[in-house]
Scaffold this active site. Structure first.
Site, PDB file in Angstrom:
ATOM      1  N   ASP A 120      -8.894   2.963  -3.436  1.00 18.27           N
ATOM      2  CA  ASP A 120      -8.153   3.345  -2.301  1.00 18.27           C
ATOM      3  C   ASP A 120      -8.400   4.797  -2.526  1.00 18.27           C
ATOM      4  O   ASP A 120      -8.008   5.544  -3.307  1.00 18.27           O
ATOM      5  CB  ASP A 120      -6.659   3.146  -2.180  1.00 18.27           C
ATOM      6  N   HIS A 171      -5.349  -0.895   5.932  1.00 15.62           N
ATOM      7  CA  HIS A 171      -5.114   0.348   6.872  1.00 15.62           C
ATOM      8  C   HIS A 171      -6.072   0.086   8.037  1.00 15.62           C
ATOM      9  O   HIS A 171      -6.922   1.270   8.388  1.00 15.62           O
ATOM     10  CB  HIS A 171      -4.829   1.737   6.538  1.00 15.62           C
ATOM     11  N   ASN A 200      -4.667   5.972  -7.313  1.00 15.15           N
ATOM     12  CA  ASN A 200      -5.577   7.496  -7.192  1.00 15.15           C
ATOM     13  C   ASN A 200      -4.502   8.505  -7.733  1.00 15.15           C
ATOM     14  O   ASN A 200      -4.415   9.444  -7.046  1.00 15.15           O
ATOM     15  CB  ASN A 200      -6.112   7.780  -5.890  1.00 15.15           C
ATOM     16  N   LEU A 242       2.391   6.667  -5.215  1.00 12.47           N
ATOM     17  CA  LEU A 242       3.559   7.138  -5.796  1.00 12.47           C
ATOM     18  C   LEU A 242       3.333   8.375  -6.566  1.00 12.47           C
ATOM     19  O   LEU A 242       4.326   9.157  -6.916  1.00 12.47           O
ATOM     20  CB  LEU A 242       4.070   6.187  -6.750  1.00 12.47           C
ATOM     21  N   PHE A 274      -5.223  14.474   3.692  1.00 10.28           N
ATOM     22  CA  PHE A 274      -5.157  13.202   4.457  1.00 10.28           C
ATOM     23  C   PHE A 274      -3.718  12.664   3.893  1.00 10.28           C
ATOM     24  O   PHE A 274      -3.450  12.489   2.761  1.00 10.28           O
ATOM     25  CB  PHE A 274      -5.955  12.475   4.314  1.00 10.28           C
ATOM     26  N   HIS A 289     -10.380  -0.017   0.953  1.00 12.70           N
ATOM     27  CA  HIS A 289     -10.049   1.354   1.933  1.00 12.70           C
ATOM     28  C   HIS A 289     -11.749   1.191   2.343  1.00 12.70           C
ATOM     29  O   HIS A 289     -12.631   1.479   1.569  1.00 12.70           O
ATOM     30  CB  HIS A 289      -9.947   2.346   1.104  1.00 12.70           C
ATOM     31  N   ASP A 333       0.705   2.527   3.693  1.00 10.10           N
ATOM     32  CA  ASP A 333      -0.076   3.748   3.267  1.00 10.10           C
ATOM     33  C   ASP A 333       0.764   4.978   2.954  1.00 10.10           C
ATOM     34  O   ASP A 333       0.255   6.069   3.277  1.00 10.10           O
ATOM     35  CB  ASP A 333      -1.490   4.068   4.007  1.00 10.10           C
ATOM     36  N   HIS A 341       0.860  -1.381  -0.082  1.00  7.99           N
ATOM     37  CA  HIS A 341      -0.073  -0.066   0.219  1.00  7.99           C
ATOM     38  C   HIS A 341       0.853   1.199   0.075  1.00  7.99           C
ATOM     39  O   HIS A 341       1.310   1.644   1.045  1.00  7.99           O
ATOM     40  CB  HIS A 341      -0.985  -0.010   1.175  1.00  7.99           C
ATOM     41  N   ASN A 360      -5.793   9.143   7.042  1.00 14.20           N
ATOM     42  CA  ASN A 360      -7.047   8.287   6.818  1.00 14.20           C
ATOM     43  C   ASN A 360      -6.966   6.911   6.510  1.00 14.20           C
ATOM     44  O   ASN A 360      -6.410   6.678   5.702  1.00 14.20           O
ATOM     45  CB  ASN A 360      -7.751   9.012   5.443  1.00 14.20           C
TER      46      ASN A 360
HETATM   47  O1  DOR Z   1      -4.082   9.259   4.236  1.00 14.75           O
HETATM   48  C1  DOR Z   1      -4.334   8.902   3.051  1.00 14.75           C
HETATM   49  N1  DOR Z   1      -3.861   9.235   2.221  1.00 14.75           N
HETATM   50  N2  DOR Z   1      -5.449   7.964   3.153  1.00 14.75           N
HETATM   51  C2  DOR Z   1      -5.930   7.528   1.919  1.00 14.75           C
HETATM   52  O2  DOR Z   1      -6.990   6.693   1.951  1.00 14.75           O
HETATM   53  C3  DOR Z   1      -5.306   8.244   0.608  1.00 14.75           C
HETATM   54  C4  DOR Z   1      -3.979   8.695   0.980  1.00 14.75           C
HETATM   55  C5  DOR Z   1      -3.585   9.615  -0.190  1.00 14.75           C
HETATM   56  O3  DOR Z   1      -3.732   9.324  -1.296  1.00 14.75           O
HETATM   57  O4  DOR Z   1      -3.119  10.729   0.044  1.00 14.75           O
HETATM   58 ZN    ZN Z   2      -6.863   4.175   1.936  1.00 13.43          ZN
HETATM   59 ZN    ZN Z   3      -3.847   4.762   0.896  1.00 10.52          ZN
END
Ligand code: DOR
Ligand code: ZN
Ligand code: ZN
Length: 426
Positions: free
Chosen positions: A152, A232, A95, A64, A323, A179, A305, A61, A278
């Site tokens: 995610d 997570h 994402n 990048l 987050f 997620h 993560d 997890h 998150n």
């Molecule tokens: O803390 C997080 N950051 N949780 C997530 O689920 C996504 C991630 C992000 O892409 O920054």
């Molecule tokens: Zn997540």
């Molecule tokens: Zn994540």
């Protein structure tokens, strides 16, 4: 013919029930020989006396950020950060911008990653554009090299759409990385709901935001027949629900991130974005339950993560900051310090959570250092205390709440496919 000879390290290789001092010869990218004493004049010798040698870590997890958010991280910087942390295989989440939602996008990512120092195994999205409406081409993405699918950053909130995705994942035999977050229940929350959030005057995220989707995903996966990996997990009830699923014999695995077993919301000292991720840092009770769930085999995997963000966007109130925290360069140290030194796991069990079990989730032949296996391995010092220093990170992200934290467990050498990709300066 390039060869490396690792002398007198303590080999911790749970896949082969090994924990012993030995020599390891690496040749042509493979573990060639393991024996008490090997002499090989042609090899580059690494003295590992007093150090541990383990299979390379596999982080299921990470973010990048390429393509689309290269100011936060690139495949090049993120994979170098991985090598620095002893992580030899990483699964980047989809994402990005554009989202990794088609065979073509998976191929493009793999093409961008071809010179990376570590193995990169992409995760495709569940729906097109992660918009939660139309299924992505799951079969096509798998054929192109995706090893899992995930939405995610959010959950597929339309359960009918999700059911179609889970069934398709089952048909294609690809795991779903979930997620778990009920979007409507978040209700503007930025940190764990509780005393600390009240003190800081910040809106809270309750445990149920996670728990109701963990329960839904287990029940839906039971019906659809897919493999489910819960990302997570941060709450004590997530652990309870996974335990229940396992007792029913369901193919469900649980993942915990180092920050969730290391830090509680009590330790948030100010309203600053470095404490925002998150799911959020939870209560002491949840932290304790997660450590026990790792110990008891309810939680299978430790992943980071790793979520790099820019300095300015993170260095502001939690109400405004995005987050996510970075984590790939100190995951072994936090795991070793909190769980092994803390008495919850043996070193061998930690290696299971960080290498053997992630390989099992993916169904790949890694996390194993028997003769003939791929030489993805690391050498670490577990005896010297040091402080995490965000300025040492090779990631573009410096967003961590652990800067200055005293830990044990420093990765000194990382070897991927029999080549040294990271070595600490003497
Ligand atoms: O803390 C997080 N950051 N949780 C997530 O689920 C996504 C991630 C992000 O892409 O920054
Ligand atoms: Zn997540
Ligand atoms: Zn994540």
């Amino acid at each position: 013919m390039y060869q490396i000879l690792i002398k007198k390290g303590r080999l911790v290789d749970p896949a082969n029930q090994k924990d012993e001092i030995c020599d390891i010869l690496i040749r042509d990218g493979k573990v060639q020989k393991i024996a008490p004493d090997i002499t090989e004049a042609e090899a580059e010798v690494i003295d590992a006396a007093g150090k541990v040698v383990m299979p390379g870590l596999i982080d299921l997890h990470v973010h990048l950020r390429e393509p689309g958010f290269e100011y936060k991280e690139t495949i090049a910087t993120g994979s170098r950060a991985a090598a620095h942390g002893g992580v030899t295989t990483i699964c980047p989440m989809p994402n990005t911008n554009p989202v990794i939602d088609s065979a073509e996008r998976v191929r493009d990512l793999l093409d961008r990653a071809k010179d990376a120092p570590v193995h990169i195994l992409p995760v495709g999205s569940v729906t097109i554009g992660q918009a939660g409406k139309e299924l992505a081409d799951i079969q096509g993405m798998k054929a192109a090299g995706a090893v899992a699918i995930s939405e995610d950053g959010k959950s597929v909130m339309d359960t009918l759409v999700y059911r179609k995705g889970l069934k398709e994942a089952a048909r294609c035999d690809i795991p779903v990385f979930a997620h778990c977050e009920d979007k409507s229940l978040v209700d503007g929350g930025v940190m764990n709901a509780g005393k600390k959030a009240e003190e800081l005057g910040l809106p809270g995220i309750t445990n149920a935001v996670e728990d109701v989707i963990v329960a839904r995903d287990i029940l839906m996966s039971k019906e659809a027949g897919n493999r489910l990996h819960l990302c997570h997990c941060s709450t004590k009830d997530s652990a309870l629900l996974i335990d229940m699923a396992k007792k029913q014999g369901l193919p469900v695995t649980g993942e915990v991130c180092p920050h969730h077993f290391t830090m509680s919301d009590d330790e948030i000292t100010e309203d600053n974005g470095r404490f925002k991720m998150n799911p959020p840092l939870r209560s002491k009770e949840d932290v304790q339950a997660l450590k026990e769930a790792l110990r008891d085999g309810i939680m299978d995997v430790i992943s980071t993560d790793h979520a790099p963000h820019g300095e300015e966007e993170k260095n502001q109130s939690m109400k405004k900051a995005p987050f996510g925290i970075v984590g790939i360069e100190n995951s072994f140290a936090l795991g070793y310090t909190e769980l092994v030194k803390g008495g919850y796991l043996s070193l061998s069990q930690l290696v299971e959570k960080m290498s053997v079990n992630p390989a099992k989730v993916l169904g790949i032949d890694k996390g194993n250092l028997a003769e003939g296996k791929t030489a993805d391995l690391i050498i670490a010092d577990i005896d010297t205390e040091y402080a995490i220093d965000k300025n040492d990170f090779l990631s573009k992200g410096r967003n961590t709440p652990f800067d200055g934290k005293k830990v044990y467990g420093k990765v000194e050498v990382t070897i991927v496919d029999g080549k040294i990709v990271y070595r600490e300066e003497a």
